[in-house]
Design a protein around this motif. Sequence first.
Motif, mmCIF file in Angstrom:
data_model
loop_
_atom_site.group_PDB
_atom_site.id
_atom_site.type_symbol
_atom_site.label_atom_id
_atom_site.label_comp_id
_atom_site.label_asym_id
_atom_site.label_seq_id
_atom_site.Cartn_x
_atom_site.Cartn_y
_atom_site.Cartn_z
ATOM 1 N N LEU A 371 0.642 -1.373 -0.118
ATOM 2 C CA LEU A 371 -0.123 -0.069 -0.274
ATOM 3 C C LEU A 371 0.888 1.220 -0.075
ATOM 4 C CD1 LEU A 371 -2.706 -1.203 2.495
ATOM 5 C CD2 LEU A 371 -3.192 -1.016 0.174
ATOM 6 N N GLN A 372 1.824 1.129 0.654
ATOM 7 C CA GLN A 372 2.732 2.575 1.027
ATOM 8 C C GLN A 372 3.605 2.676 -0.540
ATOM 9 O OE1 GLN A 372 3.332 -0.163 2.620
ATOM 10 N NE2 GLN A 372 5.368 -0.624 2.512
ATOM 11 N N VAL A 401 11.924 3.471 10.113
ATOM 12 C CA VAL A 401 12.999 3.817 8.829
ATOM 13 C C VAL A 401 12.480 4.668 7.995
ATOM 14 C CG1 VAL A 401 14.414 2.744 7.407
ATOM 15 C CG2 VAL A 401 14.326 1.626 9.421
ATOM 16 N N PRO A 402 11.148 4.297 7.420
ATOM 17 C CA PRO A 402 10.670 5.020 6.466
ATOM 18 C C PRO A 402 10.478 6.530 6.767
ATOM 19 C CG PRO A 402 9.568 3.168 6.525
ATOM 20 C CD PRO A 402 10.298 3.193 7.464
ATOM 21 N N LEU A 403 10.113 6.872 8.095
ATOM 22 C CA LEU A 403 9.744 8.216 8.531
ATOM 23 C C LEU A 403 11.177 9.056 8.566
ATOM 24 C CD1 LEU A 403 7.183 7.915 11.051
ATOM 25 C CD2 LEU A 403 7.004 8.873 8.946
ATOM 26 N N GLU A 404 12.180 8.293 8.930
ATOM 27 C CA GLU A 404 13.707 9.052 9.219
ATOM 28 C C GLU A 404 14.469 9.014 7.910
ATOM 29 O OE1 GLU A 404 16.042 8.705 12.558
ATOM 30 O OE2 GLU A 404 14.269 9.473 13.769
ATOM 31 N N LYS A 405 14.411 7.834 7.021
ATOM 32 C CA LYS A 405 15.268 7.812 5.917
ATOM 33 C C LYS A 405 14.524 8.285 4.736
ATOM 34 C CE LYS A 405 18.490 6.345 8.647
ATOM 35 N NZ LYS A 405 19.504 7.076 9.041
ATOM 36 N N LYS A 406 13.440 8.271 4.503
ATOM 37 C CA LYS A 406 12.534 8.426 3.322
ATOM 38 C C LYS A 406 12.628 7.368 2.232
ATOM 39 C CE LYS A 406 10.341 12.017 4.823
ATOM 40 N NZ LYS A 406 8.829 11.679 5.033
ATOM 41 N N TYR A 407 13.004 6.201 2.863
ATOM 42 C CA TYR A 407 12.962 4.984 1.889
ATOM 43 C C TYR A 407 12.460 3.922 2.810
ATOM 44 C CZ TYR A 407 17.506 4.322 3.697
ATOM 45 O OH TYR A 407 18.770 4.074 4.572
ATOM 46 N N ASP A 408 12.017 2.933 2.012
ATOM 47 C CA ASP A 408 11.609 1.405 2.761
ATOM 48 C C ASP A 408 12.444 0.317 2.206
ATOM 49 O OD1 ASP A 408 9.970 0.041 4.366
ATOM 50 O OD2 ASP A 408 8.041 0.286 3.354
ATOM 51 N N TYR A 409 12.427 -0.715 3.352
ATOM 52 C CA TYR A 409 13.030 -1.958 2.670
ATOM 53 C C TYR A 409 11.786 -2.886 2.335
ATOM 54 C CZ TYR A 409 17.708 -0.325 3.533
ATOM 55 O OH TYR A 409 18.875 0.367 3.540
ATOM 56 N N LEU A 410 11.760 -3.508 1.116
ATOM 57 C CA LEU A 410 10.814 -4.803 0.904
ATOM 58 C C LEU A 410 11.550 -5.808 0.830
ATOM 59 C CD1 LEU A 410 8.568 -2.599 -1.271
ATOM 60 C CD2 LEU A 410 8.377 -2.918 0.869
ATOM 61 N N ASN A 411 11.008 -6.765 1.329
ATOM 62 C CA ASN A 411 11.617 -8.267 1.064
ATOM 63 C C ASN A 411 10.901 -9.106 -0.182
ATOM 64 O OD1 ASN A 411 13.521 -7.809 3.290
ATOM 65 N ND2 ASN A 411 11.956 -8.165 4.581
ATOM 66 N N THR A 416 15.818 -11.533 -1.003
ATOM 67 C CA THR A 416 16.447 -10.218 -1.559
ATOM 68 C C THR A 416 15.576 -8.909 -0.924
ATOM 69 O OG1 THR A 416 17.086 -11.240 -3.555
ATOM 70 C CG2 THR A 416 17.290 -8.821 -3.442
ATOM 71 N N LYS A 417 16.467 -8.059 -0.501
ATOM 72 C CA LYS A 417 15.694 -6.778 0.068
ATOM 73 C C LYS A 417 16.032 -5.583 -1.303
ATOM 74 C CE LYS A 417 16.593 -6.655 4.984
ATOM 75 N NZ LYS A 417 15.367 -6.583 5.519
ATOM 76 N N ILE A 418 14.693 -4.832 -1.251
ATOM 77 C CA ILE A 418 14.632 -3.687 -2.168
ATOM 78 C C ILE A 418 14.470 -2.462 -1.448
ATOM 79 C CG2 ILE A 418 13.508 -3.061 -4.353
ATOM 80 C CD1 ILE A 418 12.647 -5.962 -4.883
ATOM 81 N N GLU A 419 15.157 -1.543 -1.708
ATOM 82 C CA GLU A 419 15.069 -0.387 -1.165
ATOM 83 C C GLU A 419 14.349 0.590 -2.039
ATOM 84 O OE1 GLU A 419 18.233 3.571 -0.772
ATOM 85 O OE2 GLU A 419 18.681 1.699 0.568
ATOM 86 N N VAL A 420 13.123 1.026 -1.596
ATOM 87 C CA VAL A 420 12.082 1.555 -2.331
ATOM 88 C C VAL A 420 11.889 3.133 -1.864
ATOM 89 C CG1 VAL A 420 9.791 1.716 -3.128
ATOM 90 C CG2 VAL A 420 10.910 -0.554 -2.902
ATOM 91 N N PRO A 421 11.698 4.228 -2.508
ATOM 92 C CA PRO A 421 11.404 5.476 -2.057
ATOM 93 C C PRO A 421 10.345 5.466 -1.130
ATOM 94 C CG PRO A 421 11.909 5.564 -4.563
ATOM 95 C CD PRO A 421 11.763 4.034 -3.952
ATOM 96 N N PHE A 422 10.116 6.186 -0.288
ATOM 97 C CA PHE A 422 8.860 6.571 0.579
ATOM 98 C C PHE A 422 8.658 7.860 0.652
ATOM 99 C CE2 PHE A 422 6.927 7.264 4.568
ATOM 100 C CZ PHE A 422 5.816 6.078 4.865
ATOM 101 N N ASP A 423 7.924 8.275 -0.639
ATOM 102 C CA ASP A 423 7.681 9.831 -0.826
ATOM 103 C C ASP A 423 6.388 10.238 -0.719
ATOM 104 O OD1 ASP A 423 8.824 12.347 -1.939
ATOM 105 O OD2 ASP A 423 6.998 11.868 -3.196
ATOM 106 N N GLN A 424 5.707 10.163 0.547
ATOM 107 C CA GLN A 424 4.214 10.513 0.641
ATOM 108 C C GLN A 424 3.943 11.183 1.975
ATOM 109 O OE1 GLN A 424 2.956 5.905 2.017
ATOM 110 N NE2 GLN A 424 4.646 6.015 0.296
ATOM 111 N N LEU A 425 2.843 11.618 2.122
ATOM 112 C CA LEU A 425 2.409 12.175 3.397
ATOM 113 C C LEU A 425 1.740 11.125 4.136
ATOM 114 C CD1 LEU A 425 2.506 15.195 4.504
ATOM 115 C CD2 LEU A 425 -0.059 15.258 3.566
ATOM 116 N N LEU A 426 2.351 10.683 5.225
ATOM 117 C CA LEU A 426 1.972 9.476 5.959
ATOM 118 C C LEU A 426 1.043 10.193 7.188
ATOM 119 C CD1 LEU A 426 1.831 6.632 6.921
ATOM 120 C CD2 LEU A 426 3.947 6.945 8.326
ATOM 121 N N ILE A 427 -0.285 10.063 7.240
ATOM 122 C CA ILE A 427 -1.187 10.508 8.036
ATOM 123 C C ILE A 427 -1.622 9.208 9.323
ATOM 124 C CG2 ILE A 427 -3.259 11.513 8.454
ATOM 125 C CD1 ILE A 427 -2.754 13.181 5.767
ATOM 126 N N PHE A 428 -1.577 9.477 10.393
ATOM 127 C CA PHE A 428 -2.224 8.632 11.261
ATOM 128 C C PHE A 428 -3.596 9.418 11.902
ATOM 129 C CE2 PHE A 428 2.174 7.471 11.562
ATOM 130 C CZ PHE A 428 2.274 6.181 11.499
#
Length: 548
Positions: A371-372, A401-411, A416-428
């Motif tokens: 989703l993210q 990690v996504p909030l601090e680094k602005k990227y996410d790790y997907l498995n 294998t790990k894939i480093e994906v951009p995390f470029d979105q407004l995350l709202i709780f």
Amino acid sequence: MRFIIANEFYQQMIAIPDHTPDCYVRPGEYLHHMYIDGVKYTVAPAMLDCLAQAEAKGDQEAVAHLKLHKLHYEALLADAERAGNLTEDVTLLGDAPPTDEEGMPATNNAYLPRVPMRWEDLGLDLPFLFELALRTIYNRGHVTGGELANAMAVPFMVVGPVFQAMRKQSLIDIVAQRGSSGDASFVYAIKPPKGEDALRDALDKTSYVGPTPVPFADYVESVMAQTIKRLVVTRRSIRKAFEDLIITDDAFNEIGPAINSAQSIFFFGYPGNGKTSVAERITRLMGDSIYVPHAIEANGQIIKVYDPIQHTAVHDEDDQPAAETVLKRGAQFDQRFIKIKRPTIVVGGELTLPMLDLKYNTVGKFYEAPLQMKANGGIFMIDDFGRQQVRPMDLLNRWIVPLEKKYDYLNTVNGTKIEVPFDQLLIFSTNLDPNQLADEAFLRRIKFKIEIRDPDEGQYRRIWELVCKGKRVEFDERGVDYLIRKWYRQHNRPFRMCQPRDILDQMMSIAKYNMERVNFSPDLIDAACATYFISATKKDFGAKVRME
């Protein structure tokens, strides 16, 4: 900083009945600011008067606030005197008011995926393209070169040489000709035995067919080119986006900077006050549309990104060439991408941790983006936070990690790990106390904590006017007077943003049942409220429910 030095504006400021809390030193005390056309000014005569009052009262907090204003004011005054700009007709010191362009910044997305001119521009290996073409022919049966190119979302002139190479290797063959479009009208079929063997190998890897995937590096480039970090929200532009919602100026002052930060937001407050509606309208401030790939290729794996359920496609006549003319004038952008509205993805109590990782299709042997990842370039909102089946802290830890680094790790399934951009407004969004859901360390990472408050009576009445206008029901202020007296004041019931819409829906349903026109009769109001509100009186119906 902007200071108004003309005394007539001081009188105008005093005459304004309502000011936002930031116009005072503290809410309701020492008024010294005013907004004009969405721009905040310090009114110098008011600031000096307030400073004198604060010093007389010994109010050190107010004195410190106002003295700092005075220091800035005196510095600007001295600069103007040295420059010889201080004349009798000068009313403003400091920065000039913003222009129309600055007040309503453009939100058009300038990024356009480049149309490939050669098969090498696709960024994919030739064997990968062979396998996709074989699976497509197998899936669709005999197809022309033009149809095959359209199915792969690539111009025929780009993949034409690929088809020729496949023929030379005896993977496909021409079995007929359909139409008169040259090579594009040749009908292709899989040629045994080499073509059938190659097809089996291709299907063993994945059964994916559809638009040609975009290389992962190109996907990252597209996300960065359309980043939400470049978006600018002003007091003027936010009002236009929220014109169909009743929002206070002090709420605007909190929401606008939060959007400009491109960080994370924690909305909290009572249910029914429009936290989800606020999030949905934030995307209006982000611009019209972005481009996302149908699928991407990462380390030999295919990940589907475009989701017709979560994404809203935008079909412009200039962007989408007609099928019969595609060979003549081509496309305006790389058709491996699709133009969509900036996404707003909202999840609630159904959210689980596996939904935030790559979803592997064991039959098709390809992945569905989490989703993210689908929310990149837009908003990802976790509604009803704290009511998910997973523990709140486990869910929060997933975002560190996504909030601090602005990227996410997907498995992937092979580790294998894939480093994906995390470029979105995350709202709780929650109606629970944030302090009960997260510790200080995590709340520090969520930059903006904004309470969505109950409307006051004036706002509640304006919401009724908007709802009636939207549903084409004649608004009756006397009926709302009756509603507030009987169903709110007598019960000390708080106002909620959603209630006018909900109660009017009840009234419309009852009026339909009674075969009458919707109006604000006391009978209709009472009937709607009796089935909408629950009595505060406790009742024992003989059963018990465990709420854990």
